[in-house]
Design an enzyme around this catalytic site. Structure first.
Site, short mmCIF file in Angstrom:
data_model
loop_
_atom_site.label_atom_id
_atom_site.label_comp_id
_atom_site.label_asym_id
_atom_site.label_seq_id
_atom_site.Cartn_x
_atom_site.Cartn_y
_atom_site.Cartn_z
N ARG B 297 -4.34 9.47 2.41
CA ARG B 297 -5.66 9.02 1.95
C ARG B 297 -6.32 10.03 1.02
O ARG B 297 -6.90 9.66 0.00
CB ARG B 297 -6.55 8.71 3.16
CG ARG B 297 -6.14 7.41 3.80
CD ARG B 297 -6.93 7.05 5.04
NE ARG B 297 -6.56 5.69 5.44
CZ ARG B 297 -7.05 5.04 6.49
NH1 ARG B 297 -7.96 5.61 7.25
NH2 ARG B 297 -6.65 3.81 6.75
N TYR B 441 -4.99 0.28 -1.52
CA TYR B 441 -3.92 0.76 -0.63
C TYR B 441 -4.32 1.99 0.19
O TYR B 441 -5.32 2.61 -0.08
CB TYR B 441 -2.58 0.89 -1.34
CG TYR B 441 -2.33 1.82 -2.50
CD1 TYR B 441 -3.18 2.83 -2.87
CD2 TYR B 441 -1.15 1.65 -3.24
CE1 TYR B 441 -2.87 3.67 -3.94
CE2 TYR B 441 -0.82 2.48 -4.31
CZ TYR B 441 -1.68 3.48 -4.65
OH TYR B 441 -1.37 4.30 -5.69
N GLU B 442 -3.57 2.24 1.22
CA GLU B 442 -3.92 3.27 2.22
C GLU B 442 -5.29 2.99 2.84
O GLU B 442 -6.03 3.93 3.16
CB GLU B 442 -3.90 4.67 1.59
CG GLU B 442 -2.57 5.12 1.05
CD GLU B 442 -1.47 5.15 2.11
OE1 GLU B 442 -1.78 5.25 3.30
OE2 GLU B 442 -0.28 5.06 1.72
N GLY B 443 -5.60 1.74 3.05
CA GLY B 443 -6.89 1.36 3.63
C GLY B 443 -7.91 1.09 2.55
O GLY B 443 -8.25 1.99 1.79
N GLN B 448 -12.17 2.41 4.96
CA GLN B 448 -12.65 3.80 4.96
C GLN B 448 -14.06 3.86 5.52
O GLN B 448 -14.41 4.76 6.29
CB GLN B 448 -12.65 4.38 3.53
CG GLN B 448 -11.33 4.30 2.80
CD GLN B 448 -10.18 4.93 3.54
OE1 GLN B 448 -10.34 5.99 4.16
NE2 GLN B 448 -9.04 4.29 3.52
#
Lengths: 596, 596
Positions: B297, B441-443, B448
């Site tokens: 992240r 992507y990656e949340g 977040q």
């Protein structure tokens, strides 16, 4: 692939319930624009856009236009020709055009829902007929009788399309720099030579001829923007009797490869002594072109609106279908493996932002369009003047806000899809890429802001703002004791007062320092747009309550208005702070110091 | 084509002058990380990124990756293999890895400027080595000795790359829904079967083997997220002695066609009884995966930063070169046909927004990265705990803010180009398209925000925020009488107090109603990000003044900080209003009523 359903109920609500168009059309003498006719036009437009144009949207993006270097020809994607033929045959281009040139003579504002639906269905396709309106208007106002007879009627019928040839490689915003030359010939025509870029629909295979309106300099032209004349330059020469002649010496040298609207032909046009006709007075071309540009700017605002609406519809559907995680206060659908993501407050924040900006923006845009009809047909000089001031004031706001909101809404809608939004097959990323052009062409957002602040507020002393504030104050006074509207009236009244004070303050500073205009312009425009939208949301609630719409519809309008006042209108706080900050921190750095 | 020059001066300013990394590294026992070594690493990184990776960026976008349906093979664009070979040979992947596995053992934070430069130079290329770090970390912490020996060393050396296989067609955010199965075999391995999507670098031609880390369910696994285990599944089987075996039964079924990062292989991966090794404890796979995800992240935040910086550099160059119109207060360059557009306040507004968010964001990100080193190597338990709290608190802020700011800055930079920004050849639209993935992507940004509000503030009772606020208060106290900083200290102190009060207020409401968490999350995160950046801008001015940088550099920092406080920080007003508004207007509408 993204889907599209024309938002007919909300379009009718905006026209009839909020703007009272039925009464207005009667007052303005549009005998033909009765409710039944208008409803039929809207239904047919919707059907055409949903069934003919919308399915071609992804195909157009995939194929793009192709350019043959040898011939200069441009081929449109599969299906575009047939769709255009249906459009012309259906007389859709003739909606608002005068009856004497083959038009239907309907109110201008009725073209707006049609444009919105076309843009939502297929923006790139919509760019082919788009500029025909502007070209037709310029000819109607500035052309000679035979030119109107020969060219204008063909633009109205859709047999031919029009272009606006302004930009050159070294000049976009600053047209005073343009170099294209017009040499007078003995036969009264002119030989046009030069290179134009970014010419939308400059070349294509949809019609037999294309009518270019070209800005160029006569040999004796003064330097700068006061030496620019307007010329009509057809792709195929046309005699005064309308008979088609030979190919004119102009051609498409290339088409641009762009981020989006792949199916829109953005052409480099090379004019090589092409035969052209002077339109209007020598050296007065920029004025004539501005006539076209204002209509086009409202039109581009509608492009932002249409894309925002389509994006919202698809995000809403996805948010209802996509099962993922549970509501924060416990499972809402325990029988399903997970809750639909629409239960998540943050997904709702994105959806409601789209809904509030789209539905509110629709009223904002249609109201501005209605002013064009009032400016043309209003009963009194005062009424016409007020409408003209209003449309001048609102045009940069509609163009800038609706296009930036279009970008924002396509952004939120894509975000609702998560990673799937980034994949082509869902069609959301195409909407985002297509939307991105709208804040650039027909004058960037920055140019709209300068038009509002520099011209509409400073030069014209805020005449249009005064009319708009008068409407807001009258509405607030009318509903002063209305308990059902109280929650909106109080903050609206406060914002209207703040708007007035902010305008006076920045105007005063700008008299002393012209840099204040540029420093305030962007944030002043968006401040204005958000306050204007607050007014339209309050009025939408009032109009819904007074209407025969369903209770669910009334509730949805009220809750969306609440969302708008609670969570979007506060953006004005940041914009006001930026306006108040003045030019200091913008101008302090030397050009060289940005990467010191 | 867009250009890229590594911002070495500002990178060094952030590391040495603001964050005092030299002293920090010494305190943390990084003997090898002296100034000379670090400078050499930065110079070489910059050279590699500028000369090898940056020129491949447009080529990668044009070619994309190609997938052979018959073999499942994926071919990367021309030049990518050679660039990767240079990367591995240069040992760039080994920078922060432990010496015992072949790494250089340098501080983790030094990988951040390298990542930023790689991402700016060529985001799509950067995605191939990106996840090797995470995979290596997971193996280091949870793998058996022979697995570390065989796989981890190859990941560190760059001979092989790693992946994270989480997402499935029906589950992204909600991994509890995942269905991929792991059947135990007699030899202690597992047979992995299932379909994973959105697998970055899932298949490619850059290395001889690929190490997949796959989440799957054991037969006896409990339902939901507590029944997920982590498996290592190599593309080619590898014996315990490191000798390569036969092809494992997994293949790439398709690559996605995306809005941007065309050269990044986003794969559908089909596992068909593929041989895998359990990593860590059964059913504890999600915890192990989160170890990887947090690093990833911060890495994605750096992607936003890198793209913002590259976009800014190009917009700045264009704004200096493009001659159009005159300054509002009169010609600045009367000898030229027009002034460069950088004299326009609105163009400066866009440029300064990029500069303020990029340079401020750089310090924000590097500071978070430095906490990872302190959490690992700090002298005391308290120091390590504070650093760990801080990095947990800052990770969602860095990820969400730097990616959204990356989108915003690429937007402004494209806008500075006007219509030319929309044309592919200038490369600005690629940066905008590439940036768009980073908020997904990656949340997603929404995830977040929930991590910050729900976990870091509510569950962990704001431990990290307390540490950060302590830093702010100490800084304000330290400079209480400092006339040179007064203009920043007063508003910063006020905002810090407001931040604390806002947190307490929303936290209290959220105890009573969990929907408050979701309703506040997005705006609370951005509010926090802007206040945090105000702190780093004030500290940057202080650090610049105390440094040996040029006067022009010091002035630029001060003026950019002034711009930030005057025109960006007020965005907190709108975010605070939205947080204060609570969940009411978000939750009122029934799911069905959004298009009532």
């Amino acid at each position: 692939m993204s889907q599209y359903k024309a938002p007919l109920r909300d379009i009718r609500f905006a026209l009839y319930d909020v703007l009272d168009a039925e009464t207005r059309f009667r007052q303005l003498g549009f005998e033909e624009a009765g409710r039944e006719t208008v409803d039929a036009v809207l239904d047919e437009s919707a059907r055409f856009c949903e069934t003919v144009l919308a399915p071609l949207n992804a195909i157009g993006d995939e194929h793009g236009v192709t350019h043959d270097k040898a011939s200069g020809d441009v081929t449109t994607p599969p299906g575009f020709r047939q769709a255009y033929a249906q459009f012309a045959e259906g007389g859709w281009g003739a909606l608002g055009a005068p009856v004497e040139y083959g038009g239907l003579g309907l109110p201008h504002v009725l073209g707006m829902p049609l444009e919105e639906m076309i843009d939502a269905a297929n923006l790139a396709w919509g760019n082919f007929p788009l500029l025909s309106h502007g070209a037709a208007n310029a000819l109607r106002l500035h052309g000679e009788a035979w030119q109107r007879e020969v060219f204008l009627t063909k633009l109205v019928s859709g047999e031919w399309t029009g272009t606006m040839c302004l930009t050159e490689p070294h000049c976009g915003t600053d047209l005073g720099l343009l170099r294209t030359r017009a040499e007078p010939r003995d036969d009264g025509t002119h030989a046009i030579s030069g290179t134009k870029i970014f010419i939308t629909a400059g070349e294509h295979d949809l019609t037999d001829n294309i009518v270019h309106l070209v800005l160029a300099r006569l040999p004796d032209a003064p330097a700068g923007s006061k030496g620019i004349s307007l010329f009509l330059v057809p792709k195929f020469k046309v005699a005064r009797d309308g008979s088609m002649g030979e190919r004119n010496t102009l051609r498409c040298g290339a088409v641009e490869h762009k981020m989006g609207i792949h199916a829109s032909a953005t052409c480099v046009m090379n004019f090589d002594g092409a035969q052209g006709y002077l339109i209007g007075q020598p050296h007065k071309g920029l004025m004539a072109m501005f006539t076209m540009m204002n209509t086009a700017r409202l039109g581009v605002g509608l492009q932002g609106l249409g894309l925002a609406d389509r994006a919202y519809q698809n995000a809403l559907r996805y948010a209802r279908e996509r099962l993922q995680s549970r509501a924060l206060s416990g499972a809402r659908f325990p029988d399903k493996p997970a809750d639909p993501i629409i239960v998540q407050p943050d997904v709702r924040r994105m959806l409601l932002t789209c809904k509030a900006l789209t539905e509110g923006g629709r009223v904002l845009a249609y109201h501005a369009g209605l002013q064009i009809d009032i400016a043309d047909h209003g009963a009194t000089e005062d009424e016409r003047k007020a409408a003209d001031d209003l449309v001048g004031f609102l045009t940069p706001i509609v163009k800038a806000c609706l296009t930036e909101w279009g970008v924002e809404c396509t952004y939120h809608a894509l975000q609702c899809f998560g990673g799937h939004g980034y994949i082509r097959e869902h069609g959301m990323e195409q909407l985002a890429r297509d939307a991105r052009i709208t804040t650039l062409y027909e004058g960037t957002t920055g140019i709209q802001a300068l038009d509002l602040m520099g011209r509409k507020i400073m030069q014209l002393q805020g005449a249009g703002l005064k009319v708009f504030l008068g409407m807001v104050q009258a509405f607030c006074a009318e509903h002063a004791g209305d308990a059902a509207l109280e929650e909106f009236i109080a903050p609206l009244r406060e914002k209207a007062g703040e708007w007035q004070a902010l305008t006076l303050a920045v105007g005063k500073r700008a008299m002393a320092n012209p840099e204040e205009v540029g420093a305030a312009a962007h944030d002043y425009l968006f401040y204005s747009g958000y306050v204007a939208l607050a007014y339209w949301w309050a009025r939408s609630v009032a109009a819904a309550e007074a209407s025969s719409q369903s209770q669910a519809f009334k509730d949805a309008k009220r809750e969306t208005a609440r969302f708008y006042f609670a969570r979007i209108l506060p953006r004005t706080l940041a914009h006001k702070a930026a306006v108040d900050a003045g030019p200091g921190s913008l101008l302090a750095l030397d050009e060289d110091a940005f990467d010191a």
